[in-house]
Design a protein around this motif. Structure first.
Motif, PDB file in Angstrom:
ATOM      1  N   ILE A   1      81.774  32.745  93.990  1.00  0.00           N
ATOM      2  CA  ILE A   1      81.439  31.820  92.910  1.00  0.00           C
ATOM      3  C   ILE A   1      80.006  32.083  92.447  1.00  0.00           C
ATOM      4  O   ILE A   1      79.257  32.833  93.079  1.00  0.00           O
ATOM      5  N   LEU A   2      79.610  31.461  91.349  1.00  0.00           N
ATOM      6  CA  LEU A   2      78.322  31.762  90.733  1.00  0.00           C
ATOM      7  C   LEU A   2      77.143  31.429  91.638  1.00  0.00           C
ATOM      8  O   LEU A   2      76.133  32.144  91.646  1.00  0.00           O
ATOM      9  N   THR A   3      77.251  30.379  92.432  1.00  0.00           N
ATOM     10  CA  THR A   3      76.165  30.022  93.346  1.00  0.00           C
ATOM     11  C   THR A   3      75.953  31.114  94.391  1.00  0.00           C
ATOM     12  O   THR A   3      74.817  31.380  94.790  1.00  0.00           O
TER      13      THR A   3
ATOM     14  N   LEU B   1      86.742  33.645  90.085  1.00  0.00           N
ATOM     15  CA  LEU B   1      86.014  32.374  90.070  1.00  0.00           C
ATOM     16  C   LEU B   1      84.518  32.537  89.852  1.00  0.00           C
ATOM     17  O   LEU B   1      83.769  31.557  89.925  1.00  0.00           O
ATOM     18  N   VAL B   2      84.058  33.754  89.572  1.00  0.00           N
ATOM     19  CA  VAL B   2      82.626  34.038  89.586  1.00  0.00           C
ATOM     20  C   VAL B   2      81.844  33.312  88.484  1.00  0.00           C
ATOM     21  O   VAL B   2      80.617  33.203  88.573  1.00  0.00           O
ATOM     22  N   GLN B   3      82.518  32.772  87.488  1.00  0.00           N
ATOM     23  CA  GLN B   3      81.826  32.022  86.430  1.00  0.00           C
ATOM     24  C   GLN B   3      81.664  30.545  86.773  1.00  0.00           C
ATOM     25  O   GLN B   3      81.012  29.810  86.033  1.00  0.00           O
ATOM     26  N   LEU B   4      82.254  30.114  87.880  1.00  0.00           N
ATOM     27  CA  LEU B   4      82.272  28.691  88.230  1.00  0.00           C
ATOM     28  C   LEU B   4      81.339  28.380  89.391  1.00  0.00           C
ATOM     29  O   LEU B   4      81.020  29.239  90.205  1.00  0.00           O
ATOM     30  N   ARG B   5      80.949  27.105  89.457  1.00  0.00           N
ATOM     31  CA  ARG B   5      80.270  26.584  90.645  1.00  0.00           C
ATOM     32  C   ARG B   5      81.271  25.713  91.393  1.00  0.00           C
ATOM     33  O   ARG B   5      82.426  25.582  90.991  1.00  0.00           O
ATOM     34  N   LYS B   6      80.823  25.123  92.497  1.00  0.00           N
ATOM     35  CA  LYS B   6      81.755  24.447  93.399  1.00  0.00           C
ATOM     36  C   LYS B   6      82.533  23.317  92.719  1.00  0.00           C
ATOM     37  O   LYS B   6      83.733  23.155  92.960  1.00  0.00           O
ATOM     38  N   ASP B   7      81.868  22.542  91.858  1.00  0.00           N
ATOM     39  CA  ASP B   7      82.572  21.429  91.216  1.00  0.00           C
ATOM     40  C   ASP B   7      83.672  21.926  90.284  1.00  0.00           C
ATOM     41  O   ASP B   7      84.739  21.312  90.178  1.00  0.00           O
ATOM     42  N   GLY B   8      83.434  23.069  89.620  1.00  0.00           N
ATOM     43  CA  GLY B   8      84.477  23.644  88.769  1.00  0.00           C
ATOM     44  C   GLY B   8      85.627  24.208  89.579  1.00  0.00           C
ATOM     45  O   GLY B   8      86.799  24.067  89.200  1.00  0.00           O
ATOM     46  N   VAL B   9      85.307  24.843  90.707  1.00  0.00           N
ATOM     47  CA  VAL B   9      86.352  25.408  91.573  1.00  0.00           C
ATOM     48  C   VAL B   9      87.262  24.296  92.096  1.00  0.00           C
ATOM     49  O   VAL B   9      88.477  24.467  92.196  1.00  0.00           O
ATOM     50  N   ARG B  10      86.673  23.150  92.427  1.00  0.00           N
ATOM     51  CA  ARG B  10      87.494  22.028  92.916  1.00  0.00           C
ATOM     52  C   ARG B  10      88.512  21.605  91.863  1.00  0.00           C
ATOM     53  O   ARG B  10      89.666  21.287  92.186  1.00  0.00           O
ATOM     54  N   LYS B  11      88.115  21.592  90.605  1.00  0.00           N
ATOM     55  CA  LYS B  11      89.032  21.215  89.528  1.00  0.00           C
ATOM     56  C   LYS B  11      90.169  22.228  89.396  1.00  0.00           C
ATOM     57  O   LYS B  11      91.333  21.858  89.202  1.00  0.00           O
ATOM     58  N   VAL B  12      89.847  23.508  89.511  1.00  0.00           N
ATOM     59  CA  VAL B  12      90.871  24.555  89.446  1.00  0.00           C
ATOM     60  C   VAL B  12      91.818  24.447  90.633  1.00  0.00           C
ATOM     61  O   VAL B  12      93.040  24.561  90.488  1.00  0.00           O
ATOM     62  N   ALA B  13      91.264  24.206  91.822  1.00  0.00           N
ATOM     63  CA  ALA B  13      92.089  24.082  93.027  1.00  0.00           C
ATOM     64  C   ALA B  13      93.071  22.924  92.907  1.00  0.00           C
ATOM     65  O   ALA B  13      94.244  23.052  93.261  1.00  0.00           O
TER      66      ALA B  13
ATOM     67  N   THR C   1      80.705  25.629  82.972  1.00  0.00           N
ATOM     68  CA  THR C   1      80.404  24.402  83.719  1.00  0.00           C
ATOM     69  C   THR C   1      81.673  23.587  83.915  1.00  0.00           C
ATOM     70  O   THR C   1      82.667  23.766  83.194  1.00  0.00           O
ATOM     71  N   ALA C   2      81.634  22.692  84.879  1.00  0.00           N
ATOM     72  CA  ALA C   2      82.797  21.845  85.162  1.00  0.00           C
ATOM     73  C   ALA C   2      83.174  20.999  83.956  1.00  0.00           C
ATOM     74  O   ALA C   2      84.356  20.749  83.700  1.00  0.00           O
TER      75      ALA C   2
END
Length: 322
Positions: free
Chosen positions: A140-142, A177-189, A8-9
């Motif tokens: 991503i996970l979604t 990124l497959v363990q993340l959802r969009k909010d987590g991906v934004r943090k990584v980006a 999770t984020a």
């Protein structure tokens, strides 16, 4: 495949995640070459940065100009990444995609046509050209959840459906990124050095504007919804919504122009508030905003005679009859 374990984020340590995933990519690819497709969305952008951290020039990054993206998108995205030291080669594949979409009206069939054209035809040729054995992509996970649950077939989900990409397309796919959802991906980006214009960018579908056309996605209809999308994004730029979109309907409707009855096209506007795209509620836009948006669409696109605003939630809410 075993169930993907979500990060999770709130649990995410971005520096550690970037370090681990870069090392993982480097280990899998070894001394070889990998390729990836950059669309400019936050998922593909984050993957591009991870890949270049891991592989440097041994990651070949392409922007596939499929003819169904937003106005000027290939050149704009390539310019942003050039400033970050990432070379992006733009591949013109418009003819291939429009040929694949010809005559198709079913939305799932359109997705499948785009998937096959992208992975087998266009990227298959790039794999042979580059000598790469791996494709790095931003699943991503979604994406996985929606595909497995049958909500909609995401174009970038294979292994979770039992599809061997090596057998189907001739290369393996890496999904950091497959363990993340969009909010987590934004943090990584953001942590990877991408600008806010990228890490805060709203979601955009893999099938691009073809997903925003009900019925056949011809060059002419894509051009129309592309213009509507440009106007929409200009008018709602300051709205802090998760996502907004313009959808071109297939049915023709009656409207008025210059005090005369006109039979033409209809655009549907959707605007949602959400965190991770799993659940969403319609944004309560001021009527003055909707009115201005509608006026621009009607005046600047002669084919449009009607504009509607969709207030359905995602998933749809249910109410008992009274």
């Amino acid at each position: 495949m075993a169930q993907v374990k979500e990060i999770t984020a709130s649990q995410l340590d971005t520096k550690e995640f970037i370090k681990e995933k870069a090392a993982e990519i480097s280990q899998i690819v070894g001394n070889g070459v990998a390729i990836n497709a950059l669309s400019g969305g936050v998922d593909s952008s984050a993957v591009t940065m991870l890949g270049h951290l891991a592989l440097a020039e041994r990651l070949k990054t392409y922007f596939i100009d499929n003819g169904i993206m937003r106005e000027g998108e290939p050149e704009q995205i390539a310019a942003i990444f050039k400033k970050l030291g990432v070379n992006v080669e733009i591949i013109n594949a418009q003819d291939e995609f429009f040929s694949a979409l010809k005559g198709i009206t079913d939305p799932e069939e359109k997705r499948e046509a785009i998937t096959q054209t992208f992975y087998k035809k266009v990227f298959g040729n790039l794999v042979k050209k580059s000598g790469a054995k791996y494709l790095l992509q931003g699943t991503i996970l979604t994406d996985v959840d929606e595909t497995v649950a049958g909500i909609k077939r995401q174009h970038n989900v294979f292994e979770q459906l039992g599809i061997d990409t090596q057998e189907a397309f001739g290369y393996k796919i890496i999904e950091p990124l497959v363990q993340l959802r969009k909010d987590g991906v934004r943090k990584v980006a953001e942590a990877s050095g991408l600008p806010a214009s990228i890490f805060n960018r709203m979601p955009f579908p893999g099938p691009a504007l073809s997903a925003r056309v009900i019925g056949e996605a011809t060059r002419e209809r894509i051009a129309l919804v592309r213009k509507a999308t440009t106007i929409l994004e200009q008018e709602l730029a300051l709205v802090k919504a998760f996502q907004y979109m313009a959808i071109l309907h297939n049915d023709r409707v009656t409207g008025m122009r210059d005090n005369k009855r006109q039979f033409g096209q209809q655009i549907e506007i959707r605007c949602w508030d959400s965190i991770d795209a799993r659940k969403a509620m319609p944004t309560q836009l001021p009527f003055s905003t909707l009115e201005k948006l509608s006026n621009r669409l009607l005046s600047e696109i002669p084919q449009i005679v009607s504009v509607t605003y969709n207030i359905a939630s995602k998933p749809p809410s249910t109410m008992e009859a009274v």
